[in-house]
Design an enzyme around this catalytic site. Structure first.
Site, mmCIF file in Angstrom:
data_model
loop_
_atom_site.group_PDB
_atom_site.id
_atom_site.type_symbol
_atom_site.label_atom_id
_atom_site.label_comp_id
_atom_site.label_asym_id
_atom_site.label_seq_id
_atom_site.Cartn_x
_atom_site.Cartn_y
_atom_site.Cartn_z
ATOM 1 N N TRP A 135 67.271 20.784 95.467
ATOM 2 C CA TRP A 135 65.908 20.668 94.917
ATOM 3 C C TRP A 135 64.904 21.373 95.811
ATOM 4 C CZ3 TRP A 135 66.164 19.894 90.091
ATOM 5 C CH2 TRP A 135 67.164 19.068 89.547
ATOM 6 N N ASP A 152 58.100 16.355 98.040
ATOM 7 C CA ASP A 152 58.757 15.943 96.804
ATOM 8 C C ASP A 152 59.444 14.612 97.115
ATOM 9 O OD1 ASP A 152 60.449 15.482 94.676
ATOM 10 O OD2 ASP A 152 61.460 17.432 94.761
ATOM 11 N N LYS A 203 63.413 7.626 88.572
ATOM 12 C CA LYS A 203 64.332 6.910 89.468
ATOM 13 C C LYS A 203 63.743 5.541 89.820
ATOM 14 C CE LYS A 203 65.525 11.521 90.804
ATOM 15 N NZ LYS A 203 66.589 11.790 89.899
HETATM 16 N N1 PMP Z 1 63.332 16.838 93.045
HETATM 17 C C1 PMP Z 1 64.267 15.898 93.329
HETATM 18 C C2 PMP Z 1 64.400 15.391 94.718
HETATM 19 C C3 PMP Z 1 65.087 15.423 92.293
HETATM 20 O O1 PMP Z 1 66.009 14.492 92.547
HETATM 21 C C4 PMP Z 1 64.909 15.927 90.986
HETATM 22 C C5 PMP Z 1 65.722 15.437 89.806
HETATM 23 N N2 PMP Z 1 66.797 14.702 90.034
HETATM 24 C C6 PMP Z 1 63.957 16.914 90.764
HETATM 25 C C7 PMP Z 1 63.177 17.325 91.819
HETATM 26 C C8 PMP Z 1 63.738 17.507 89.399
HETATM 27 O O2 PMP Z 1 63.071 16.567 88.652
HETATM 28 P P1 PMP Z 1 62.736 16.762 87.099
HETATM 29 O O3 PMP Z 1 64.043 16.643 86.382
HETATM 30 O O4 PMP Z 1 61.805 15.615 86.847
HETATM 31 O O5 PMP Z 1 62.096 18.076 86.928
#
Ligand code: PMP
Length: 364
Positions: A105, A175, A199
């Site tokens: 991510w 994030d 989450k």
């Molecule tokens: N950042 C992290 C740390 C994540 O765990 C996730 C999704 N699991 C995301 C970003 C992406 O999130 P989204 O699916 O809401 O775009």
């Protein structure tokens, strides 16, 4: 009504929600607060919805002890849209932004920013397959950087920052999608925190941003309306139709979190839950191998491997038959992952620990 048959839900997201929250939502689904309609059917401009919206904001401020000079925003597009909104708003030409690369991510956030401006690696733990968080002393970023971006919890690799840098005049942006509300954080250290809700906060559909007004004031004004943080800050996140049901669910989850004793109580319980599973790994004599380095382990996502892919397959199949859901590792890394977010009960972690111990006995 009969007690529902609840799976041991270790999904990585969307993930378990507190049973009490689901029951309340069910009870209110057809008629909300004597209005003759569901909240799903209401205008986002009406006083009933607005009260829910403001309650979610104020509970989040209270639970995370958010200082008065911060705005709480409800956005859409997931955490993934934040990967673009951050540089669009805060990475002006002539400046560079630093990214700490601790997993997939973080890499995605970095790649997105690279398309929009000048970025650099402030540190990376790619070597060794992201099994650790870089030491604070390893971080290298200039004092004139536009910002420094970190990913507080790496959902896929199962690592978590234990301590955040004091970045001085450089705004720290995090994030926190996969660990917000799981432990206290000093919000005042950050210029911006963002998190997809699916989450620890709510079902999917809403993304939270917590932003310091001083940073907001520096944002690039020449960004399309919906992609400007200021648009949402100026309209209490009601510029356009917000995801009302997700925000309602968030208000319920936050009320539940408060009733459980708030974020410190969540942290205590999360430590106890994670310890059940990490102890099973550590006591297994190598039958289970944790992916994350010991001092970087996540309380939210517990990642481990078994001796062979065939054994992992057997483990996952038997776990599934025993009522465990979501234990396969992310498709990019394989292995196993137990996501033990706030709403995952202690008993589910205890059951997983027992299953792991038994599986080892029967397969070694
Ligand atoms: N950042 C992290 C740390 C994540 O765990 C996730 C999704 N699991 C995301 C970003 C992406 O999130 P989204 O699916 O809401 O775009």
């Amino acid at each position: 009504m009969a007690k529902p048959n609840r799976a041991y839900n270790f999904n990585a997201g969307p993930s378990a929600l507190p049973l009490a929250v689901l029951e309340k939502a069910r009870d209110e689904l057809l008629e909300f607060g004597g209005t003759g309609m569901s909240l799903l059917e209401m205008s986002h401009r009406g006083k009933e919805y607005e009260a829910v919206h403001n309650e979610a904001i104020s509970l989040l401020k209270e639970l995370l002890a958010i200082p008065a000079d911060y705005e709480v925003l409800f956005l859409q597009g997931g955490a993934s849209l934040q990967f673009a909104m951050v540089p669009l708003n805060f990475l002006p030409a002539g400046k560079k932004a630093g990214y700490v690369l601790t997993g997939s991510w973080a890499e995605k956030a970095y790649a997105e920013a690279k398309m929009l401006g000048d970025v650099y690696e402030a540190a990376s733990s790619k070597e060794g397959n992201y099994r650790r968080i870089p030491d604070l002393a390893e971080l290298s970023y200039g004092p004139d950087s536009a910002y420094l971006h970190v990913t507080s919890n790496n959902t896929i690799y199962g690592t978590q920052w234990q301590e955040f840098p004091d970045s001085g005049g450089v705004p720290l942006i995090a994030d926190m999608s996969s660990d917000i509300l799981s432990r206290p954080v000093a919000v005042g250290k950050f210029g911006l925190i963002y998190a997809g809700a699916q989450k620890n906060l709510a079902p999917a559909g809403v993304t939270v941003a917590i932003i310091r007004r001083g940073l907001l004031a520096t944002a690039n004004p020449k960004v399309p309306t919906m992609l400007r943080y200021s648009t949402h800050a100026e309209s209490n996140s009601l510029y356009n139709t917000p995801p009302t049901f997700s925000i309602y669910m968030m208000a319920l989850v936050l009320a539940w979190t408060k009733q459980q004793g708030g974020v410190p109580a969540m942290e205590k319980r999360n430590k106890e839950k994670a310890a059940l599973i990490y102890d099973a790994i550590d006591a297994s004599g190598g039958f289970y191998a944790g992916h994350a380095r010991g001092d970087c382990r996540s309380l939210m996502n517990i990642t481990f491997r078994l001796g062979s892919e065939a054994l992992e397959k057997k483990f996952l199949a038997e776990a599934k038959a025993a009522g465990f859901v979501g234990l396969a590792g992310h498709r990019s890394v394989g292995g196993c992952r137990a996501s033990a977010y706030n709403a995952v009960p202690y008993e589910a972690c205890q059951a997983l620990r027992e299953f792991m111990v038994d599986f080892q006995k029967n397969n070694s």
